[in-house]
Design an enzyme around this catalytic site. Structure first.
Site, mmCIF file in Angstrom:
data_model
loop_
_atom_site.group_PDB
_atom_site.id
_atom_site.type_symbol
_atom_site.label_atom_id
_atom_site.label_comp_id
_atom_site.label_asym_id
_atom_site.label_seq_id
_atom_site.Cartn_x
_atom_site.Cartn_y
_atom_site.Cartn_z
ATOM 1 N N GLU A 258 -2.825 -61.836 -24.181
ATOM 2 C CA GLU A 258 -4.162 -61.400 -24.600
ATOM 3 C C GLU A 258 -4.702 -60.627 -23.420
ATOM 4 O OE1 GLU A 258 -5.291 -61.923 -27.503
ATOM 5 O OE2 GLU A 258 -3.798 -63.364 -28.143
ATOM 6 N N CYS A 297 -13.732 -60.449 -23.194
ATOM 7 C CA CYS A 297 -12.651 -59.557 -23.635
ATOM 8 C C CYS A 297 -13.006 -58.888 -24.959
ATOM 9 C CB CYS A 297 -11.369 -60.350 -23.775
ATOM 10 S SG CYS A 297 -11.576 -61.807 -24.802
#
Ligand code: NAP
Length: 682
Positions: A258, A297
């Site tokens: 990720e 994020c």
């Protein structure tokens, strides 16, 4: 001021720092507050402890046992969360930010605990999909099954969510039955260490299920084997470095990444100023810019609005950002705290200046802004900064430079195709949102942008009260994204658990598959007991135990009676000529529901007993019409049993209805709740 020594938890022991420990600074004051790391940490011993002590204890449990354990951890963390809040302020996070990191992390544990009990069996083998028929007569079948990897999951986490970042990976890993070694980012590992201490001291987890490396993780990756998994969250550059380690490549070791992401939000073409969507869009953009000081994020980095609405949107965003108070995160009046460190601040300012080469800063001056609080000496504060890029088609930096702070760029688009083309220029993101009240716009976005984004978030006047927010990964939904976002997936309900399990195609006879799956498979042995199964308690019932009923003849009167009694006078049951004109029927036929009702009449034992309720039917199929003069009989087999609570469990029965020629006319699965004890004996 004392400098805290942050420990690692290795093979059952807490290990302090050595001379090579890294330094951790307060985001608020810039002071040195802690040190973390020990270069003599015995990584081989940790891996061995996980594989030989933690793993076997977890494999011995069922999914339900592990789900209960995850819930117990969630309850302990809930009780002690104030301590986590207190320590987290030093990372620059406000109380609102804690709700995302700490409460969000605990919520993710609760969600996996509940999904584990609801959607996984009380067994050690997870069945993926249905039985596949591989032979003409059904004596050779296939079934996909999943079992836990027999290695260790190495979790390498980013600094921005020291609690959620660990727990969102830990929950599916433990549910799968795999031990974990967690390596938090050094800048915030003091928060993760406290969370791990609370978990370890609770004694809930078996030994070896959870270990912690604070500071450098050394050459751990080069010591992994094919049964291990690396789950990484962080920057693209670290991901590339790690995923190209020869050991990972040579042994096909799973690597879930990720990484950074240039997320976009599009104001739908229908959302004009004055509409609820216009205001909603501005609210979501502001929230995404300032939450965690933009160190998320999933934060909105690129803002796309229709050309006609550009100026009004810039004005509303400026007004909203003006009211943002920046400062000491411990103060209740602070809306946005600090970046995690001055290193991160330098990084943000550097990247913001790269954006500034192709866009104009229209809000926020990093050299001139107010910071509230008296102890904010050398803290890592920056203001929210909004850029405007006049030419998004030729600009590059705005589409490929992630500023991991409160920085976003607004751009105008000509039409929806153009908006999507620009959003996709992020080359793969975690999430893109479209604020629209036009469902056609949403469908167009899914068709044209779906392949570029891990999540598409639509919001409008109908969903805005309950929507979960552009930036919030939900445990039930996938988190991850293609391309630049890392190509990985996490969460997504039980899908997230599968990253830590091996899927195996199992082939064999019905008896073999029944024993492996603990679910009776058609064609496998059926046993019979002298007592009716409805008189037997949950514990007494055996998988494969079968009741075969006598038969019952269906008459025209039965069909007539049922039709008028229920009101279902559909022509196929009432009019022979009309039924014949229908390609499915040879003439007038019995109702399918009549067959089900007669089936119940044939297999039910009416006395009060351990069967408490019929809770549903699954997979019902009518295979062949039944006409007046035909007879039916029923075969009722215990297919599967799932304990539900302290007093009863669910029994799934396989039911087949056949006619006088033994041809199958209907098949389904019946669900009942059955007591562990007969009512009379309670
Ligand atoms: P980072 O510098 O890449 O660090 C991530 C993790 O990798 C940290 O634990 C770091 O440990 C570790 N690490 C760094 N070099 C390593 C090496 N050579 N071997 C083993 N481990 C190593 O990222 P970050 O600054 O913490 O996080 C910010 C980035 O993460 C942003 O780009 C953001 O977009 C991304 N992020 C993505 C997601 C997502 O879900 N996609 C979520 C959050 C953040 P040390 O701290 O000890 O160096």
């Amino acid at each position: 001021m004392t400098v805290q020594e942050i420990c690692s938890f290795s093979a059952g022991k807490w290990i302090g720092c050595d001379d090579e420990a890294r330094q951790i600074f307060s985001a608020i004051t810039g002071d040195l507050i802690a040190r973390a790391g020990n270069s003599t940490l015995d990584i081989d011993a940790m891996l061995d402890f996980a594989r030989t002590v933690g793993g076997p204890s977890l494999w011995a449990m069922t999914f339900h046992d592990r789900a209960r354990l995850i819930k117990a951890i969630a309850l302990v963390l809930t009780e002690k969360k104030q301590a986590l809040y207190d320590i987290s302020f030093s990372t620059g996070a406000t109380q609102k930010d804690h709700l995302i990191d700490i409460d969000g992390g605990i919520g993710t544990l609760f969600a996996f605990a509940s999904m584990g009990r609801r959607e996984m069996p009380d067994d050690q083998i997870y069945l993926d999909g249905s039985v596949e028929r591989l032979s003409r007569n059904g004596t050779f079948l296939g079934q996909h099954v999943c079992t836990p990897l027999q290695g260790v999951a190495v979790h390498i986490n980013a600094f921005n969510f020291p609690v959620w970042g660990m727990l969102e990976k830990l929950a599916p890993t433990l549910l799968a039955g795999v031990p974990a070694i967690v390596k938090p980012a050094t800048a915030t590992c003091h928060v993760t260490e406290l969370c791990v201490r609370i978990i370890i001291e609770s004694g809930i987890l078996p030994k070896g299920a959870l270990q912690l490396v604070c500071g450098s993780i050394g050459d751990t990756i080069s010591r992994l084997t094919s049964q291990d998994v690396v789950s990484f969250t962080g920057s693209a550059s670290t991901a590339i470095h790690l995923r190209s380690q020869p050991q990972l490549i040579e042994n096909s070791i799973r690597f879930i990444a990720e990484q950074d992401s240039l997320n976009a939000s599009i104001l739908g073409p229908d959302a004009a100023p004055g509409s609820p969507e216009f205001d909603l869009f501005a609210k979501e953009v502001k929230r995404e810019m300032i939450t965690k000081a933009g160190q998320k994020c999933t934060a909105i980095r690129r803002i796309f609005v229709p050309q006609a609405h550009l100026n009004p949107m810039i004005e509303i965003l400026k007004t909203q950002l003006t009211s943002t108070s920046i400062g000491d995160p411990r103060l209740t009046e602070t809306d946005m705290g600090a970046l995690v460190s001055n290193v991160q601040k330098r990084n943000v300012l550097e990247k913001a200046s790269m954006i500034g080469r192709q866009a104009e800063r229209i809000f926020g001056d990093p050299d001139n802004f107010d910071v509230i609080g008296t102890e904010v000496g050398n803290g890592a504060f920056v203001p929210p900064m909004l850029f405007y890029c006049p030419d998004p088609d030729t600009a590059e930096n705005v589409h490929d430079t992630e500023v991991f702070g409160p920085v976003s760029t607004i751009m105008a688009y000509r039409n929806m195709d153009h908006a999507i083309e620009l959003a996709n220029r992020g080359q793969g993101s975690l999430v893109a949102s479209v604020i629209t009240n036009d469902a056609e716009v949403a469908r167009q976005a899914v068709l044209s942008a779906g392949a570029f984004h891990g999540r598409l978030y639509f919001n409008n006047r109908k969903s805005m009260q309950e929507s979960t927010g552009h930036g919030s990964p939900m445990p039930q939904m996938l988190h991850g994204g293609p391309g630049r976002a890392g190509g990985g997936e996490e969460l997504g309900g039980i899908r997230g658990v599968m990253h830590y399990m091996q899927r195996t195609a199992v082939q064999g006879s019905p008896d073999i598959l029944t024993r492996i799956s603990k679910k009776w498979v058609p064609g496998a042995e059926q046993s019979s007991e002298p007592d009716h199964p409805f008189t037997r308690t949950f514990g007494m019932l055996e998988i494969g135990e079968t009741l075969k009923t006598k038969s019952r003849k269906i008459s025209t009167e039965d069909i007539e009676h049922f039709a008028h009694f229920t009101g279902d006078t559909f022509y196929a049951h009432m009019d022979d000529a009309a039924a014949r004109r229908n390609p499915f029927f040879p003439g007038r036929v019995a109702h399918g529901y009549l067959l089900l009702s007669f089936a119940a009449g044939l297999f039910v034992q009416p006395d009060e007993g351990p069967v408490l309720a019929n809770t549903g039917l699954d997979k019902l199929r009518f295979m062949m019409p039944v006409q007046a003069g035909d007879s039916i009989k029923v075969c009722l087999t215990v297919k599967h049993k799932t304990p539900r609570n302290e007093s009863y469990g669910e029994v799934r029965w396989h039911v087949s209805i056949s006619n006088q020629d033994d041809a199958l006319v209907a098949e389904y699965e019946l669900l009942t709740m059955n007591a562990y004890q007969c009512p009379a004996s309670i």
